[in-house]
Design a protein around this motif. Structure first.
Motif, short mmCIF file in Angstrom:
data_model
loop_
_atom_site.label_atom_id
_atom_site.label_comp_id
_atom_site.label_asym_id
_atom_site.label_seq_id
_atom_site.Cartn_x
_atom_site.Cartn_y
_atom_site.Cartn_z
N TYR A 1 0.84 -1.20 0.00
CA TYR A 1 0.00 0.00 0.00
C TYR A 1 0.88 1.25 0.00
O TYR A 1 2.02 1.22 0.43
CB TYR A 1 -0.95 0.00 1.20
CG TYR A 1 -0.35 0.48 2.50
CD1 TYR A 1 -0.41 1.82 2.85
CD2 TYR A 1 0.28 -0.39 3.39
CE1 TYR A 1 0.14 2.28 4.04
CE2 TYR A 1 0.82 0.05 4.58
CZ TYR A 1 0.75 1.39 4.91
OH TYR A 1 1.30 1.85 6.07
N ARG A 2 0.32 2.33 -0.51
CA ARG A 2 1.08 3.58 -0.53
C ARG A 2 0.18 4.68 0.03
O ARG A 2 -0.93 4.88 -0.47
CB ARG A 2 1.49 3.91 -1.96
CG ARG A 2 2.26 5.21 -2.05
CD ARG A 2 2.65 5.59 -3.47
NE ARG A 2 2.89 7.03 -3.46
CZ ARG A 2 2.75 7.82 -4.51
NH1 ARG A 2 2.40 7.32 -5.68
NH2 ARG A 2 2.97 9.11 -4.40
N VAL A 3 0.65 5.37 1.05
CA VAL A 3 -0.07 6.53 1.57
C VAL A 3 0.92 7.67 1.77
O VAL A 3 1.87 7.55 2.55
CB VAL A 3 -0.79 6.22 2.91
CG1 VAL A 3 -1.32 7.51 3.53
CG2 VAL A 3 -1.93 5.25 2.71
N ASP A 4 0.75 8.74 1.03
CA ASP A 4 1.56 9.94 1.24
C ASP A 4 0.89 11.12 0.55
O ASP A 4 -0.11 10.96 -0.14
CB ASP A 4 2.99 9.74 0.70
CG ASP A 4 3.00 9.34 -0.76
OD1 ASP A 4 2.48 10.11 -1.58
OD2 ASP A 4 3.51 8.26 -1.09
N THR A 5 1.47 12.30 0.75
CA THR A 5 0.88 13.52 0.19
C THR A 5 1.57 13.93 -1.11
O THR A 5 1.28 15.00 -1.64
CB THR A 5 1.01 14.68 1.19
OG1 THR A 5 2.39 14.85 1.48
CG2 THR A 5 0.24 14.42 2.46
N ALA A 6 2.48 13.12 -1.62
CA ALA A 6 3.30 13.53 -2.76
C ALA A 6 2.55 13.32 -4.08
O ALA A 6 2.29 12.19 -4.47
CB ALA A 6 4.61 12.76 -2.77
N LEU A 7 2.22 14.42 -4.77
CA LEU A 7 1.57 14.29 -6.08
C LEU A 7 2.59 13.90 -7.14
O LEU A 7 2.25 13.30 -8.14
CB LEU A 7 0.88 15.61 -6.45
CG LEU A 7 -0.41 15.87 -5.67
CD1 LEU A 7 -0.90 17.28 -5.94
CD2 LEU A 7 -1.48 14.86 -6.04
N VAL A 8 3.84 14.31 -6.93
CA VAL A 8 4.92 13.85 -7.78
C VAL A 8 5.87 13.07 -6.88
O VAL A 8 6.35 13.61 -5.88
CB VAL A 8 5.68 15.05 -8.41
CG1 VAL A 8 6.88 14.56 -9.20
CG2 VAL A 8 4.74 15.84 -9.31
N VAL A 9 6.11 11.80 -7.19
CA VAL A 9 6.99 10.99 -6.35
C VAL A 9 8.40 11.57 -6.41
O VAL A 9 8.95 11.73 -7.49
CB VAL A 9 7.00 9.53 -6.84
CG1 VAL A 9 8.03 8.72 -6.07
CG2 VAL A 9 5.62 8.92 -6.71
N PRO A 10 8.96 11.94 -5.25
CA PRO A 10 10.33 12.48 -5.28
C PRO A 10 11.31 11.45 -5.83
O PRO A 10 11.26 10.28 -5.45
CB PRO A 10 10.62 12.77 -3.81
CG PRO A 10 9.29 12.91 -3.16
CD PRO A 10 8.40 11.96 -3.90
N ARG A 11 12.14 11.86 -6.76
CA ARG A 11 13.19 10.97 -7.28
C ARG A 11 14.52 11.59 -6.91
O ARG A 11 14.94 12.58 -7.50
CB ARG A 11 13.05 10.79 -8.79
CG ARG A 11 11.85 9.92 -9.09
CD ARG A 11 11.58 9.75 -10.56
NE ARG A 11 10.22 9.23 -10.71
CZ ARG A 11 9.94 7.93 -10.79
NH1 ARG A 11 10.87 7.03 -10.75
NH2 ARG A 11 8.69 7.54 -10.88
N ILE A 12 15.14 10.99 -5.91
CA ILE A 12 16.35 11.56 -5.34
C ILE A 12 17.55 10.77 -5.81
O ILE A 12 17.52 9.54 -5.83
CB ILE A 12 16.27 11.51 -3.80
CG1 ILE A 12 15.02 12.24 -3.32
CG2 ILE A 12 17.52 12.08 -3.17
CD1 ILE A 12 14.63 11.87 -1.92
N ASP A 13 18.61 11.49 -6.17
CA ASP A 13 19.86 10.86 -6.55
C ASP A 13 20.59 10.49 -5.25
O ASP A 13 20.93 11.38 -4.46
CB ASP A 13 20.68 11.85 -7.39
CG ASP A 13 21.92 11.22 -7.98
OD1 ASP A 13 22.49 10.31 -7.33
OD2 ASP A 13 22.32 11.63 -9.08
N SER A 14 20.82 9.21 -5.03
CA SER A 14 21.42 8.80 -3.75
C SER A 14 22.86 9.30 -3.62
O SER A 14 23.38 9.37 -2.52
CB SER A 14 21.36 7.28 -3.59
OG SER A 14 21.99 6.66 -4.68
N ASP A 15 23.49 9.67 -4.74
CA ASP A 15 24.86 10.17 -4.66
C ASP A 15 24.92 11.57 -4.06
O ASP A 15 25.93 11.96 -3.47
CB ASP A 15 25.52 10.20 -6.05
CG ASP A 15 25.68 8.80 -6.61
OD1 ASP A 15 25.77 7.85 -5.80
OD2 ASP A 15 25.70 8.65 -7.85
#
Ligand SMILES: Nc1nc2c(c(=O)[nH]1)N[C@H]1C(S)=C(S)[C@@H](COP(=O)(O)O)O[C@H]1N2
Ligand SMILES: [Mo]
Length: 526
Positions: free
Chosen positions: A240-254
């Motif tokens: 399941y997914r519950v959050d307020t993000a309309l755009v899923v954050p895509r973070i560069d782990s570097d």
């Protein structure tokens, strides 16, 4: 005769006015998305207006939305915004036939609203976030002014020049606008996609180290064979997914960093993703539950997580729990999208397996579930513990700071309530077998499940067969062979946690601290 044709012509002009308004709105959105792709994808007008709406939605309405639309709530919200914008576009288009300047000014006004929404978001990147809405509105206003100009010939002139310049001029301008806006939108999407590529590549490049403390192998028999029962481990794609993000954050782990600071932090530190992977990692089975889960609801999932012990990391920064004289009793986890979640420092440091997770079921966290790092505290609902896309940990007190959901009337503390759910038979099923397996899951994370009982109608409570318990932090399956009698029956379940506390019958809503009460389903045997 002439009256009718004049009427037709003005109806036609009205329709073209509406088309102009729609095209202006379309252009505004496309240009805004293009600018957002350069500034910040999260600053696009639909995203910021939707986000601002989520921020301001009363708890009851949000609960209704989650209940009614489930995980499609965000899609419904975005479609709603687009429909509203379309309606306003039509309206402004028609107005602009008579009042060109007013129509254009109306478009600019919506740009201002978008800009204000952008600046009001908790994750706002500052004044630059206003740019997409403003630039989009400017483009939309210009287009509306231009198109309305093409239509401003009087009806009789237009009729007289039927097929002449004014109509053709409008058609050409409208077509060029449609093509141009579509191109701008497509370019914006491509740029945004390219931006995310660094993040996607960084995720693919992650090599998960072996845990120094592996999870206990799952005992045989945690998974019952009953048809229709949940799978003990929830696959990531079904989690399941519950959050307020309309755009899923895509973070560069570097480039990702985690900062630890605040009250009683004697050695503030900033960690890189590499720093975390280089520490001893623990692997644990933890069942996650949302406070918005109704009795019998779907917002629960189980996964095997890999990550660093949060208590070790906090101790390294000099943090002490309140029981050992620590000054902070609340840990605020902050995400890149501005979400804040507050957990009791005492719980996080009492020896339970609170972790900063880097992997879920053997793979780096999916973007939807918090890549590169999320927090998890066994026994606490997600809204007070499970920060996804975490980037900051601040030690503070419950007296001095309320996290995002607490500001919205949810409880400061959210220990998970004991619950049991009937997975099979489904509500209103019509089983025909002489013996029907009633089966499901029960959970009371960090206390464990000791007993599950089933009741048929108003009959006596009868012990269900318990599947093996993995750990106190996981859910537990149960089943009961029911000898059916023809007719309608209400099947009810209740659990007892590891401390001997029987699950309360008292039905409460999810707000403010989670639903309680027994789950029952009505079936007709025959
Ligand atoms: N950044 C961020 N983290 C968040 C949330 C959120 O809205 N934003 N929602 C929380 C809630 S309410 C729950 S129940 C869990 C859900 O985690 P999942 O989506 O991975 O199942 O994430 C928590 N972490
Ligand atoms: Mo939640």
């Amino acid at each position: 005769m002439e009256g009718v044709s004049t009427f037709r012509t003005s109806l036609f002009r009205g329709a073209l006015g509406a088309v102009s308004g729609l095209l202006a709105g379309y252009t505004a959105l496309a240009v805004a998305e293009l600018v957002a792709s350069v500034v910040r994808p999260q600053a696009g007008p639909v995203t910021v207006v939707g986000g601002a709406a989520i921020d301001r939605t009363p708890a009851g309405v949000k609960d209704f939305a989650i209940r009614t639309f489930g995980e499609n709530d965000k899609l419904v919200l975005q479609l709603g915004i687009l429909a509203a914008l379309g309606f306003l576009g039509v309206l402004l288009g028609i107005i602009s036939l008579r009042h060109r300047r007013t129509g254009a000014a109306g478009v600019l006004l919506f740009g201002l609203i978008g800009a204000a929404a952008a600046l009001s978001r908790p994750d706002t990147g500052g004044i630059a976030d206003a740019l997409p809405s403003m630039a989009g509105a400017a483009a939309g206003a210009a287009i509306l002014y231009l198109l309305a100009g093409k239509l401003s010939a009087t009806p009789t002139q237009a009729a007289a020049t039927d097929g002449g310049w004014s109509r053709r001029g409008f058609l050409v301008a409208a077509s060029v606008t449609a093509v141009g806006a579509t191109a701008a939108g497509a370019l914006g999407r491509t740029l945004t996609g390219r931006r995310a590529q660094g993040a996607v590549a960084s995720r693919s490049a992650v090599k998960l180290p072996a845990p120094s403390s592996p999870a206990q192998p799952l005992p045989r028999g945690v998974q019952l064979k009953a048809e229709g029962i949940s799978s003990f481990t929830t696959p990531n794609s079904e989690f399941y997914r519950v959050d307020t993000a309309l755009v899923v954050p895509r973070i560069d782990s570097d480039t990702w960093r985690l900062r630890v600071h605040g009250k009683g932090v004697t050695r503030p530190r900033t960690y890189t993703f590499r720093d975390l992977l280089d520490r001893p990692l623990i692997e644990r089975d933890i069942t996650l539950t949302c406070v918005s889960n109704e009795v019998g609801g779907p917002y629960i999932g189980h996964a095997r997580w890999l990550g660093v012990r949060l208590d070790d990391l906090l101790r390294e920064c000099g943090v002490k729990p309140p029981s050992k004289g620590g000054k902070a009793d609340q840990l605020i986890a902050r995400s890149v999208d501005g979400m804040t979640l507050g957990s009791p420092v005492e719980d996080v440091m009492d020896g339970r397996d609170a972790i900063l997770a880097v992997a879920m079921n053997g793979e780096p966290l999916p973007f939807e579930h918090g890549f590169p790092v999320r927090m998890l505290v066994p026994g606490l609902y997600g809204y007070v513990s499970a920060c996804k896309w975490i980037e900051d940990i601040e030690l503070t007190t419950f007296d001095s700071y309320d996290a995002y959901w607490v500001k919205r009337k949810w409880a400061r503390k959210g220990p998970i309530k004991t619950q049991a759910r009937i997975d099979t038979p489904k509500p209103f099923a019509r089983p025909t077998a002489a013996t029907v397996t009633i089966a499901g899951v029960a959970w009371a994370q960090h206390r464990g499940i000791r007993r599950v009982e089933v009741r048929i109608d108003d009959g006596p409570w009868q012990d269900a067969d318990l599947a093996a318990q993995a750990t106190v932090d996981t859910w537990r399956q149960w089943s009961y062979p029911w000898k059916t009698t023809p007719g309608g029956h209400t099947l009810t379940v209740r659990a007892t946690d590891g401390t001997g506390q029987v699950q309360t019958e008292e039905r409460t809503r999810t707000i403010p601290d989670g639903a309680s009460g027994w789950h029952s389903v009505f079936v007709t045997a025959g």
